[in-house]
Design a protein around this motif. Sequence first.
Motif, PDB file in Angstrom:
ATOM      1  N   ILE A   1      -6.107  14.622 -10.139  1.00  0.00           N
ATOM      2  CA  ILE A   1      -6.769  14.981  -8.880  1.00  0.00           C
ATOM      3  C   ILE A   1      -8.260  14.666  -8.985  1.00  0.00           C
ATOM      4  O   ILE A   1      -8.844  14.075  -8.070  1.00  0.00           O
ATOM      5  N   SER A   2      -8.873  15.020 -10.099  1.00  0.00           N
ATOM      6  CA  SER A   2     -10.290  14.743 -10.305  1.00  0.00           C
ATOM      7  C   SER A   2     -10.571  13.244 -10.306  1.00  0.00           C
ATOM      8  O   SER A   2     -11.530  12.771  -9.695  1.00  0.00           O
ATOM      9  N   ILE A   3      -9.710  12.473 -10.966  1.00  0.00           N
ATOM     10  CA  ILE A   3      -9.858  11.017 -11.014  1.00  0.00           C
ATOM     11  C   ILE A   3      -9.655  10.411  -9.624  1.00  0.00           C
ATOM     12  O   ILE A   3     -10.450   9.596  -9.170  1.00  0.00           O
TER      13      ILE A   3
ATOM     14  N   VAL B   1      -9.242  18.889  -3.337  1.00  0.00           N
ATOM     15  CA  VAL B   1      -8.051  18.579  -2.552  1.00  0.00           C
ATOM     16  C   VAL B   1      -6.907  19.430  -3.099  1.00  0.00           C
ATOM     17  O   VAL B   1      -6.956  19.897  -4.225  1.00  0.00           O
ATOM     18  N   SER B   2      -5.885  19.603  -2.301  1.00  0.00           N
ATOM     19  CA  SER B   2      -4.741  20.401  -2.745  1.00  0.00           C
ATOM     20  C   SER B   2      -3.851  19.570  -3.653  1.00  0.00           C
ATOM     21  O   SER B   2      -3.907  18.337  -3.662  1.00  0.00           O
TER      22      SER B   2
ATOM     23  N   SER C   1      -0.875  19.081  -3.202  1.00  0.00           N
ATOM     24  CA  SER C   1       0.041  18.300  -2.374  1.00  0.00           C
ATOM     25  C   SER C   1      -0.504  16.888  -2.120  1.00  0.00           C
ATOM     26  O   SER C   1       0.269  15.956  -1.935  1.00  0.00           O
ATOM     27  N   ALA C   2      -1.826  16.724  -2.134  1.00  0.00           N
ATOM     28  CA  ALA C   2      -2.409  15.389  -1.987  1.00  0.00           C
ATOM     29  C   ALA C   2      -1.989  14.506  -3.155  1.00  0.00           C
ATOM     30  O   ALA C   2      -1.668  13.327  -2.977  1.00  0.00           O
ATOM     31  N   LEU C   3      -1.964  15.073  -4.358  1.00  0.00           N
ATOM     32  CA  LEU C   3      -1.508  14.322  -5.530  1.00  0.00           C
ATOM     33  C   LEU C   3      -0.025  14.005  -5.421  1.00  0.00           C
ATOM     34  O   LEU C   3       0.398  12.883  -5.719  1.00  0.00           O
ATOM     35  N   THR C   4       0.760  14.948  -4.951  1.00  0.00           N
ATOM     36  CA  THR C   4       2.199  14.734  -4.779  1.00  0.00           C
ATOM     37  C   THR C   4       2.467  13.571  -3.833  1.00  0.00           C
ATOM     38  O   THR C   4       3.302  12.706  -4.111  1.00  0.00           O
ATOM     39  N   VAL C   5       1.743  13.519  -2.717  1.00  0.00           N
ATOM     40  CA  VAL C   5       1.898  12.434  -1.748  1.00  0.00           C
ATOM     41  C   VAL C   5       1.465  11.107  -2.365  1.00  0.00           C
ATOM     42  O   VAL C   5       2.144  10.087  -2.222  1.00  0.00           O
TER      43      VAL C   5
ATOM     44  N   VAL D   1       4.026  -1.708   6.028  1.00  0.00           N
ATOM     45  CA  VAL D   1       2.844  -0.921   6.356  1.00  0.00           C
ATOM     46  C   VAL D   1       3.287   0.506   6.613  1.00  0.00           C
ATOM     47  O   VAL D   1       4.187   0.762   7.410  1.00  0.00           O
ATOM     48  N   ILE D   2       2.664   1.440   5.887  1.00  0.00           N
ATOM     49  CA  ILE D   2       2.951   2.862   6.070  1.00  0.00           C
ATOM     50  C   ILE D   2       1.632   3.575   6.330  1.00  0.00           C
ATOM     51  O   ILE D   2       0.568   2.984   6.226  1.00  0.00           O
ATOM     52  N   ASN D   3       1.687   4.840   6.634  1.00  0.00           N
ATOM     53  CA  ASN D   3       0.486   5.645   6.816  1.00  0.00           C
ATOM     54  C   ASN D   3       0.366   6.636   5.681  1.00  0.00           C
ATOM     55  O   ASN D   3       1.356   7.262   5.287  1.00  0.00           O
ATOM     56  N   ASP D   4      -0.865   6.782   5.125  1.00  0.00           N
ATOM     57  CA  ASP D   4      -1.089   7.750   4.065  1.00  0.00           C
ATOM     58  C   ASP D   4      -1.334   9.130   4.678  1.00  0.00           C
ATOM     59  O   ASP D   4      -1.213   9.319   5.885  1.00  0.00           O
ATOM     60  N   GLU D   5      -1.717  10.093   3.809  1.00  0.00           N
ATOM     61  CA  GLU D   5      -1.872  11.468   4.289  1.00  0.00           C
ATOM     62  C   GLU D   5      -2.993  11.625   5.307  1.00  0.00           C
ATOM     63  O   GLU D   5      -3.015  12.580   6.069  1.00  0.00           O
ATOM     64  N   ASP D   6      -3.948  10.677   5.348  1.00  0.00           N
ATOM     65  CA  ASP D   6      -5.028  10.723   6.331  1.00  0.00           C
ATOM     66  C   ASP D   6      -4.733   9.852   7.543  1.00  0.00           C
ATOM     67  O   ASP D   6      -5.603   9.572   8.352  1.00  0.00           O
ATOM     68  N   ASN D   7      -3.479   9.399   7.652  1.00  0.00           N
ATOM     69  CA  ASN D   7      -3.003   8.538   8.731  1.00  0.00           C
ATOM     70  C   ASN D   7      -3.672   7.166   8.735  1.00  0.00           C
ATOM     71  O   ASN D   7      -3.753   6.509   9.758  1.00  0.00           O
ATOM     72  N   ASN D   8      -4.180   6.720   7.559  1.00  0.00           N
ATOM     73  CA  ASN D   8      -4.701   5.375   7.421  1.00  0.00           C
ATOM     74  C   ASN D   8      -3.548   4.442   7.092  1.00  0.00           C
ATOM     75  O   ASN D   8      -2.630   4.811   6.365  1.00  0.00           O
ATOM     76  N   GLU D   9      -3.588   3.218   7.616  1.00  0.00           N
ATOM     77  CA  GLU D   9      -2.540   2.258   7.299  1.00  0.00           C
ATOM     78  C   GLU D   9      -2.692   1.784   5.861  1.00  0.00           C
ATOM     79  O   GLU D   9      -3.781   1.476   5.407  1.00  0.00           O
TER      80      GLU D   9
END
Length: 133
Positions: free
Chosen positions: A56-58, A65-66, A68-72, A113-121
């Motif tokens: 998470i730090s890296i 961040v939570s 869950s961000a790492l999990t995603v 093309v997918i969307n990440d957790e911030d809805n960026n492509e």
Amino acid sequence: MNSSTELELRANGNSVMVVDHAGDLLFDVTLSIAEVRIVSALFAQNGNVIEKEQLISIGWSGKPVSSSALTVAISNIRSALKKAGIEIKNIPRLGYVMNLASAHPAQVDTTQVINDEDNNEVSIVLVHDDERH
């Protein structure tokens, strides 16, 4: 592939490419900056566990961040690397480890093309192994 010393990771912005000693493409993907940082760290420590908090730090440069961000991020990375035979395993209560032992040369098949957790492509180049097709 028997050794991570035979592989080279090339990261440039959001692009990550791994080639073997012969120059064969193993994978070429475009990920989020956090995912690129995580892949780079796991690649450098092939076979060694990296703690979740450290990843998470890296990945997010110390920003809070939570988990869950790492999990995603790990899920996205796994999807991108699966066809190249590169695995990331969860070691319960410890962290994650990358296994390059079963990596194999691949060819670019298609781009998804997918969307990440911030809805960026995020573009992911899917690859396939010639021997399997």
